[in-house]
Design a protein around this motif. Sequence first.
Motif, mmCIF file in Angstrom:
data_model
loop_
_atom_site.group_PDB
_atom_site.id
_atom_site.type_symbol
_atom_site.label_atom_id
_atom_site.label_comp_id
_atom_site.label_asym_id
_atom_site.label_seq_id
_atom_site.Cartn_x
_atom_site.Cartn_y
_atom_site.Cartn_z
ATOM 1 N N GLU A 245 57.383 68.856 118.888
ATOM 2 C CA GLU A 245 56.588 68.928 117.659
ATOM 3 C C GLU A 245 57.429 69.349 116.469
ATOM 4 O O GLU A 245 56.960 70.063 115.580
ATOM 5 N N GLY A 246 58.681 68.900 116.446
ATOM 6 C CA GLY A 246 59.572 69.219 115.336
ATOM 7 C C GLY A 246 60.831 69.901 115.825
ATOM 8 O O GLY A 246 60.758 70.909 116.536
ATOM 9 N N ILE A 247 62.000 69.364 115.452
ATOM 10 C CA ILE A 247 63.256 69.931 115.939
ATOM 11 C C ILE A 247 63.484 71.352 115.406
ATOM 12 O O ILE A 247 64.276 72.108 115.965
ATOM 13 N N LEU A 248 62.782 71.717 114.328
ATOM 14 C CA LEU A 248 62.953 73.056 113.777
ATOM 15 C C LEU A 248 62.482 74.143 114.741
ATOM 16 O O LEU A 248 62.796 75.324 114.558
ATOM 17 N N ARG A 249 61.715 73.765 115.762
ATOM 18 C CA ARG A 249 61.219 74.739 116.743
ATOM 19 C C ARG A 249 62.221 75.011 117.873
ATOM 20 O O ARG A 249 61.931 75.790 118.777
ATOM 21 N N TYR A 250 63.379 74.363 117.807
ATOM 22 C CA TYR A 250 64.334 74.466 118.907
ATOM 23 C C TYR A 250 65.695 74.941 118.404
ATOM 24 O O TYR A 250 66.107 74.646 117.279
ATOM 25 N N THR A 251 66.390 75.671 119.261
ATOM 26 C CA THR A 251 67.761 76.094 118.983
ATOM 27 C C THR A 251 68.633 75.790 120.186
ATOM 28 O O THR A 251 68.156 75.781 121.335
ATOM 29 N N ILE A 252 69.899 75.534 119.948
ATOM 30 C CA ILE A 252 70.827 75.230 121.037
ATOM 31 C C ILE A 252 70.956 76.440 121.964
ATOM 32 O O ILE A 252 71.104 77.572 121.507
ATOM 33 N N GLY A 253 70.864 76.177 123.251
ATOM 34 C CA GLY A 253 70.890 77.244 124.251
ATOM 35 C C GLY A 253 69.520 77.700 124.680
ATOM 36 O O GLY A 253 69.389 78.460 125.652
ATOM 37 N N GLN A 254 68.480 77.226 124.005
ATOM 38 C CA GLN A 254 67.112 77.626 124.336
ATOM 39 C C GLN A 254 66.706 77.100 125.708
ATOM 40 O O GLN A 254 66.979 75.953 126.056
ATOM 41 N N ARG A 255 66.026 77.951 126.478
ATOM 42 C CA ARG A 255 65.525 77.535 127.788
ATOM 43 C C ARG A 255 63.998 77.595 127.833
ATOM 44 O O ARG A 255 63.351 76.685 128.331
ATOM 45 N N ARG A 256 63.433 78.680 127.318
ATOM 46 C CA ARG A 256 61.983 78.852 127.349
ATOM 47 C C ARG A 256 61.305 77.995 126.288
ATOM 48 O O ARG A 256 61.843 77.777 125.209
ATOM 49 N N GLY A 257 60.120 77.536 126.600
ATOM 50 C CA GLY A 257 59.304 76.838 125.626
ATOM 51 C C GLY A 257 59.630 75.377 125.429
ATOM 52 O O GLY A 257 59.111 74.749 124.501
ATOM 53 N N ILE A 258 60.476 74.803 126.284
ATOM 54 C CA ILE A 258 60.794 73.378 126.143
ATOM 55 C C ILE A 258 59.612 72.519 126.600
ATOM 56 O O ILE A 258 59.353 71.445 126.060
ATOM 57 N N GLY A 259 58.899 73.007 127.611
ATOM 58 C CA GLY A 259 57.683 72.321 128.041
ATOM 59 C C GLY A 259 57.915 71.140 128.955
ATOM 60 O O GLY A 259 57.091 70.220 128.994
ATOM 61 N N ILE A 260 59.020 71.156 129.677
ATOM 62 C CA ILE A 260 59.312 70.059 130.620
ATOM 63 C C ILE A 260 59.646 70.658 131.978
ATOM 64 O O ILE A 260 60.482 71.564 132.075
ATOM 65 N N GLY A 261 59.001 70.152 133.008
ATOM 66 C CA GLY A 261 59.289 70.610 134.356
ATOM 67 C C GLY A 261 59.989 69.528 135.156
ATOM 68 O O GLY A 261 59.426 68.454 135.386
ATOM 69 N N THR A 262 61.240 69.795 135.568
ATOM 70 C CA THR A 262 62.005 68.800 136.333
ATOM 71 C C THR A 262 62.499 69.362 137.665
ATOM 72 O O THR A 262 63.208 68.677 138.389
ATOM 73 N N GLY A 263 62.146 70.608 137.958
ATOM 74 C CA GLY A 263 62.612 71.219 139.193
ATOM 75 C C GLY A 263 63.909 71.974 139.045
ATOM 76 O O GLY A 263 64.347 72.670 139.965
ATOM 77 N N GLU A 264 64.585 71.849 137.903
ATOM 78 C CA GLU A 264 65.816 72.580 137.641
ATOM 79 C C GLU A 264 65.780 73.088 136.204
ATOM 80 O O GLU A 264 65.136 72.485 135.332
ATOM 81 N N PRO A 265 66.436 74.211 135.922
ATOM 82 C CA PRO A 265 66.415 74.756 134.563
ATOM 83 C C PRO A 265 67.064 73.792 133.562
ATOM 84 O O PRO A 265 68.122 73.239 133.816
ATOM 85 N N LEU A 266 66.391 73.607 132.439
ATOM 86 C CA LEU A 266 66.923 72.776 131.375
ATOM 87 C C LEU A 266 67.108 73.607 130.118
ATOM 88 O O LEU A 266 66.311 74.497 129.822
ATOM 89 N N TYR A 267 68.173 73.289 129.375
ATOM 90 C CA TYR A 267 68.489 73.996 128.153
ATOM 91 C C TYR A 267 68.616 72.991 127.009
ATOM 92 O O TYR A 267 68.958 71.819 127.236
ATOM 93 N N VAL A 268 68.350 73.439 125.802
ATOM 94 C CA VAL A 268 68.602 72.594 124.642
ATOM 95 C C VAL A 268 70.112 72.528 124.432
ATOM 96 O O VAL A 268 70.755 73.539 124.169
ATOM 97 N N VAL A 269 70.671 71.336 124.578
ATOM 98 C CA VAL A 269 72.114 71.127 124.485
ATOM 99 C C VAL A 269 72.521 70.668 123.090
ATOM 100 O O VAL A 269 73.575 71.049 122.581
ATOM 101 N N ARG A 270 71.666 69.875 122.461
ATOM 102 C CA ARG A 270 72.014 69.316 121.150
ATOM 103 C C ARG A 270 70.742 68.921 120.411
ATOM 104 O O ARG A 270 69.738 68.535 121.024
#
Length: 375
Positions: A245-270
Amino acid sequence: MQPLVPGKPPSETRIVVAMSGGVDSSVTAALLKEAGYDVVGITLQLYDHGEAVGRKGACCAGQDIRDARRVAESLGFPHYVLDYESRFRDAVIDDFADSYLRGETPVPCIRCNQTVKFRDLLDTARSLGAEALATGHYLRRAEAAGGRATLHRARDESRDQSYFLFATTAEQADYLRFPLGDMNKDTVRAHAERLALPVATKPDSQDICFVPQGKYHELVAKLRPGAAAAGDIVDLSGAVLGRHEGILRYTIGQRRGIGIGTGEPLYVVRLDPERNRVVVGPREALLVARVTLKEVNWLGDGPLGEAGAEISVKLRSTQGPLPARVFGAADGWAEIELARPEGGVSPGQACVFYDGDRLLGGGWIVATESAARAA
């Protein structure tokens, strides 16, 4: 307290104190007044949102201006309020919003120190005939050989603010004074109580002064609606995993609040502002080995050249210094080669240089190179 201006008695020395209305700057002014200096307090009217929303603890709110005035009145020195709102909006708030449009993570307090406070206010202090401008920052200043000043991390590492002052130039350092650099917060509070300052029990400000309740995304969305546009969340290969809902809500390195479940931890990379995408991946994809900087401010003894220099760097204000090598380039650019890969490094943030506890300057991060690519 050591004399602020060598060879000149306090009674003949005018010092302008930048007063935010908080405990630190109030104690700075009070201690200088107690030592016999000719003190003039100045508070900058930057952004009065705090008063409008009834929020306490904002460094630029109307209540803080009143607090600074009360301190000056209680101690008997002149106090002036300068309207810098238009300068602050142009140099800090607009830059803050535009930075999010570029997919960056800005540090507005550094921009404020770099532009409004340590450029415009410093000129005002000189026009008032002051020998120096004193602030309540936790930073140490020393006189080096030849009379030039050097800057050093605060004695109390937990209060050190050198990261936020990396853009201080050598000329500015000669004129600035930081009386609290050798103190810890308990000592400063004790002075406030001893001197019966009206702000003695005032809590420290935690938020960015112009962002109510820390909800920066609401301000950016208002100023730059495009930054709040919805878009795709993709993996490193470009496959769509979900929506944001807008890239302004995300920062690089963020893990919480991404809202995607894939079975492994995901981080905002770029963050990809051109295609309005948030790129996510595993933790190892965050690691970077090289960092490109612009607007580099170098405070070392010799020139910063292409041969490189061994230094320590801080890529975030809350982390400890990391070993690195800096390579200078023309027009204020530099490359940083990290001794070991580091994660969560974002364009828009600052990379600050040190030699031990000495501040050597720093620059603004504009690009990173992944450890995997560098290898």
